[in-house]
Design a protein around this motif. Structure first.
Motif, PDB file in Angstrom:
ATOM      1  N   SER A  76       9.038   2.737   8.621  1.00  0.00           N
ATOM      2  CA  SER A  76       8.734   1.370   8.215  1.00  0.00           C
ATOM      3  C   SER A  76       9.815   0.859   7.283  1.00  0.00           C
ATOM      4  CB  SER A  76       7.377   1.331   7.502  1.00  0.00           C
ATOM      5  OG  SER A  76       7.080   0.013   7.068  1.00  0.00           O
ATOM      6  N   ASP A  78       8.931  -2.209   5.692  1.00  0.00           N
ATOM      7  CA  ASP A  78       8.117  -3.077   4.822  1.00  0.00           C
ATOM      8  C   ASP A  78       6.847  -2.389   4.316  1.00  0.00           C
ATOM      9  OD1 ASP A  78       6.548  -2.972   7.075  1.00  0.00           O
ATOM     10  OD2 ASP A  78       6.716  -5.115   7.560  1.00  0.00           O
ATOM     11  N   ARG A  79       6.648  -1.138   4.673  1.00  0.00           N
ATOM     12  CA  ARG A  79       5.456  -0.344   4.335  1.00  0.00           C
ATOM     13  C   ARG A  79       4.172  -1.005   4.859  1.00  0.00           C
ATOM     14  NH1 ARG A  79       4.449   1.905  -1.189  1.00  0.00           N
ATOM     15  NH2 ARG A  79       4.211  -0.269  -1.718  1.00  0.00           N
ATOM     16  N   HIS A  80       4.324  -1.853   5.860  1.00  0.00           N
ATOM     17  CA  HIS A  80       3.158  -2.479   6.490  1.00  0.00           C
ATOM     18  C   HIS A  80       3.092  -2.071   7.964  1.00  0.00           C
ATOM     19  CE1 HIS A  80      -0.042  -5.295   7.260  1.00  0.00           C
ATOM     20  NE2 HIS A  80       0.676  -5.822   8.237  1.00  0.00           N
ATOM     21  N   ALA A  81       4.166  -2.338   8.691  1.00  0.00           N
ATOM     22  CA  ALA A  81       4.248  -1.923  10.098  1.00  0.00           C
ATOM     23  C   ALA A  81       4.914  -0.545  10.163  1.00  0.00           C
ATOM     24  CB  ALA A  81       5.051  -2.939  10.903  1.00  0.00           C
ATOM     25  N   TRP A  82       4.209   0.412  10.761  1.00  0.00           N
ATOM     26  CA  TRP A  82       4.722   1.777  10.893  1.00  0.00           C
ATOM     27  C   TRP A  82       4.914   2.072  12.374  1.00  0.00           C
ATOM     28  CZ3 TRP A  82       6.025   4.808   6.739  1.00  0.00           C
ATOM     29  CH2 TRP A  82       5.606   4.351   5.482  1.00  0.00           C
ATOM     30  N   ALA A 111       0.870   6.506   9.065  1.00  0.00           N
ATOM     31  CA  ALA A 111       0.801   5.367   8.149  1.00  0.00           C
ATOM     32  C   ALA A 111      -0.004   5.754   6.908  1.00  0.00           C
ATOM     33  CB  ALA A 111       0.152   4.179   8.846  1.00  0.00           C
ATOM     34  N   TYR A 113      -2.243   5.962   3.458  1.00  0.00           N
ATOM     35  CA  TYR A 113      -3.307   5.223   2.767  1.00  0.00           C
ATOM     36  C   TYR A 113      -3.380   5.850   1.377  1.00  0.00           C
ATOM     37  CZ  TYR A 113      -7.294   2.071   2.610  1.00  0.00           C
ATOM     38  OH  TYR A 113      -8.143   1.017   2.321  1.00  0.00           O
ATOM     39  N   MET A 117      -4.044   1.995  -2.604  1.00  0.00           N
ATOM     40  CA  MET A 117      -4.754   1.277  -1.534  1.00  0.00           C
ATOM     41  C   MET A 117      -6.251   1.574  -1.593  1.00  0.00           C
ATOM     42  SD  MET A 117      -1.868   2.110   1.319  1.00  0.00           S
ATOM     43  CE  MET A 117      -2.601   1.288   2.720  1.00  0.00           C
ATOM     44  N   TRP A 172      -8.064   4.873   6.876  1.00  0.00           N
ATOM     45  CA  TRP A 172      -7.947   3.632   7.657  1.00  0.00           C
ATOM     46  C   TRP A 172      -9.252   3.370   8.407  1.00  0.00           C
ATOM     47  CZ3 TRP A 172      -4.635   0.085   6.613  1.00  0.00           C
ATOM     48  CH2 TRP A 172      -3.362   0.419   6.118  1.00  0.00           C
ATOM     49  N   SER A 347      -2.867   4.326  15.282  1.00  0.00           N
ATOM     50  CA  SER A 347      -2.385   3.445  14.224  1.00  0.00           C
ATOM     51  C   SER A 347      -3.503   3.037  13.283  1.00  0.00           C
ATOM     52  CB  SER A 347      -1.783   2.187  14.857  1.00  0.00           C
ATOM     53  OG  SER A 347      -2.825   1.429  15.479  1.00  0.00           O
ATOM     54  N   ASP A 349      -4.598  -0.057  12.690  1.00  0.00           N
ATOM     55  CA  ASP A 349      -5.468  -1.053  13.334  1.00  0.00           C
ATOM     56  C   ASP A 349      -6.471  -0.391  14.269  1.00  0.00           C
ATOM     57  OD1 ASP A 349      -4.010  -2.973  12.091  1.00  0.00           O
ATOM     58  OD2 ASP A 349      -3.007  -3.734  13.898  1.00  0.00           O
TER      59      ASP A 349
END
Ligand code: ZN
Length: 369
Positions: A76, A78-82, A111, A113, A117, A172, A347, A349
Motif C-alpha cells: 500500500s 496510502d495504508r488504505h488500499a492493500w 491488511a 487492523y 483502529m 475486519w 480483503s 471489504d
C-alpha cells in the motif's frame, strides 16, 4: 538517498538484515517468549523511483511455511488500499520486487487492523444507540479487553475474534459485524438474541506485531479449559463473562495461512457430542454457503474423532461447557479461490461483508438454536 526500513509502530514487525544495492534482506521477528512468527508489517522510505527486491530470509522457519506457496504480499502507498503483489517462495526465502512510485510504501502479511483502529472501532460502536460497553479485564500489558452487549433477546450469542493477533482479517470481520449489529438491519436478530462481542481478544499481540501469542508467548486458543490470571487473563475474563450469560451460539473468528478458501470448523469429538447438536453446526455452514459465493464447505480442517476433541480450544470448550452451537470461522490470507479477486485477494471489504452474511444466516436460524 538512504533506504529506511521501519516497523517501530503499532502492529509493526520486521528486522533489517542487510541492504546491498537494490536488495533488501529482512527477517520476521518471533513473538515474545515464543517460537511463532509469520506476521510482518513494515514501511520503506527513501527509495522513490527505485525498483527494490525484498527478501524475507527466515520465511522457511516460520510457523506455517506451507502457507507461503501461492501467497501474495499486500502492498500500500496510502495504508488504505492493500493490493496483492507478485511474491515468490524459493529455498525458504519469501521475496517480491517493488518499484516505489511514491515517497513511502507499506508491506504487510494482510491488511493491518491496528490497536489504533481498534480504539476507533470501540469509540464509534460505544456511541451507537442501545449498545452497552464494558471493560471485561486487562491484558498482561495492561490493555483493555473491550466487550459490547447489543440487543435484549433470550438467546445468548457470543462473537469473539483475534485470539491470534496476526490474523487481522478477523478484526475486519468484527468491524463489519459491529456496523451491521448497530444498524436497523439487525432488529430481527436483536429481538430474539442478546449479542455479546469481544472484537479483539489479544490486544498485546496486536500492538506487538505477533502472529499467534500474547505478551507472555501464550497461544490463547489453548487456554480455554484452564485460563489463568498469570498466563491468559484475556481468556479468563471472557470465559467468566460467558459463564454469567450462557452461550447458545458462538463464532470464534480466525485466519488460515494455507487454505485458499473460507471455511468453518466445529466441535466433533467433544465428550457430550450428539448428532442433533452437530447437525445445527453443519446446517449453519450449508446455509452460509447457499447465502454467499464467499463461503464453501468442501475444503477445511480434518475433524477430530470421537472423544478426541481438544477442550483447550474455545470452540470445543463452549460446545462442551454450554451446549453451544460453536463455530470456528477461518478466512484466508490468500484468497477465497471459488470467487477469486485478482487485484486484492481476500480483503478487508470482503471480510466485513462475510460478517454480515454470517449474521443474516444466524438470524434465519435463531429460533432453531
Ligand atoms: Zn487463528
Amino acid at each position: 538517498m538512504t533506504i529506511h526500513i521501519n516497523a517501530a509502530f503499532d502492529g509493526g514487525n520486521i528486522r533489517l538484515v542487510a541492504i546491498e544495492g537494490d536488495r533488501v534482506d529482512l527477517e520476521i521477528v518471533r513473538d515474545r517468549e515464543s517460537d511463532f512468527f509469520q506476521w510482518f508489517y513494515f514501511r520503506v522510505a527513501g527509495a522513490r523511483g527505485r525498483q527494490l527486491t525484498f527478501r524475507i530470509v527466515n520465511a522457511g522457519e516460520s510457523a506455517y511455511p506451507f502457507g507461503w506457496p501461492g501467497y501474495k504480499t499486500r502492498a500500500s502507498t496510502d495504508r488504505h488500499a492493500w493490493r496483492m503483489i507478485d511474491t515468490r517462495y524459493e529455498g525458504g526465502v519469501l521475496s517480491f520486487d517493488y518499484r516505489l512510485d511514491a515517497e513511502l510504501a507499506w508491506f504487510a502479511y494482510f491488511a493491518p487492523y491496528t490497536m489504533e483502529m481498534h480504539d476507533a472501532l470501540v469509540a464509534r460502536t460505544a456511541l451507537a444507540p442501545g449498545v452497552v460497553h464494558r471493560q471485561l479485564g486487562t491484558s498482561l500489558d495492561g490493555q483493555a479487553i473491550d466487550y459490547f452487549r447489543i440487543g435484549s433477546g433470550d438467546k445468548p450469542v457470543w462473537l469473539y475474534a483475534r485470539q491470534h493477533p496476526g490474523e487481522s482479517m478477523a478484526e475486519w470481520w468484527m468491524d463489519g459485524a459491529l456496523a451491521w449489529l448497530t444498524s436497523e438491519a439487525a432488529a430481527p436478530l436483536l429481538a430474539k438474541a442478546t449479542v455479546h462481542v469481544v472484537p479483539n481478544m489479544n490486544p498485546d499481540g496486536t500492538r506487538r506485531g505477533h502472529l499467534r501469542t500474547n505478551a507472555a508467548g501464550v497461544n490463547l486458543n489453548r487456554e480455554w479449559h484452564a485460563p489463568s490470571a498469570e498466563r491468559s487473563p484475556e481468556v479468563l475474563c471472557v470465559r467468566n463473562a460467558m459463564d454469567e450469560t450462557g452461550v447458545a451460539f458462538a463464532i470464534d473468528v480466525h485466519g488460515d495461512e494455507a487454505i485458499p478458501a473460507n471455511f468453518i470448523a466445529g466441535y466433533e469429538g467433544i465428550p457430550n457430542w450428539t448428532e442433533d447438536h452437530g447437525a445445527k453446526f453443519y446446517e449453519f455452514g450449508r446455509r452460509l454457503a447457499a447465502h454467499t459465493p464467499d463461503f464453501q464447505v468442501e475444503k477445511g480442517y480434518e475433524k477430530a474423532s470421537a472423544g478426541n476433541a481438544n477442550l483447550s480450544m474455545s470452540t470445543n470448550q463452549l460446545a462442551q461447557r454450554f451446549g453451544a452451537v460453536s463455530v470456528t470461522l477461518e478466512m484466508p490470507f490468500k484468497d477465497h479461490d471459488p470467487n477469486a479477486d485478482a487485484e486484492f485477494g481476500w480483503s478487508p471489504d470482503r471480510s466485513q461483508a462475510l460478517a454480515v452474511a454470517c449474521l443474516e444466516v444466524l438470524t434465519g436460524m435463531i429460533d432453531e438454536l
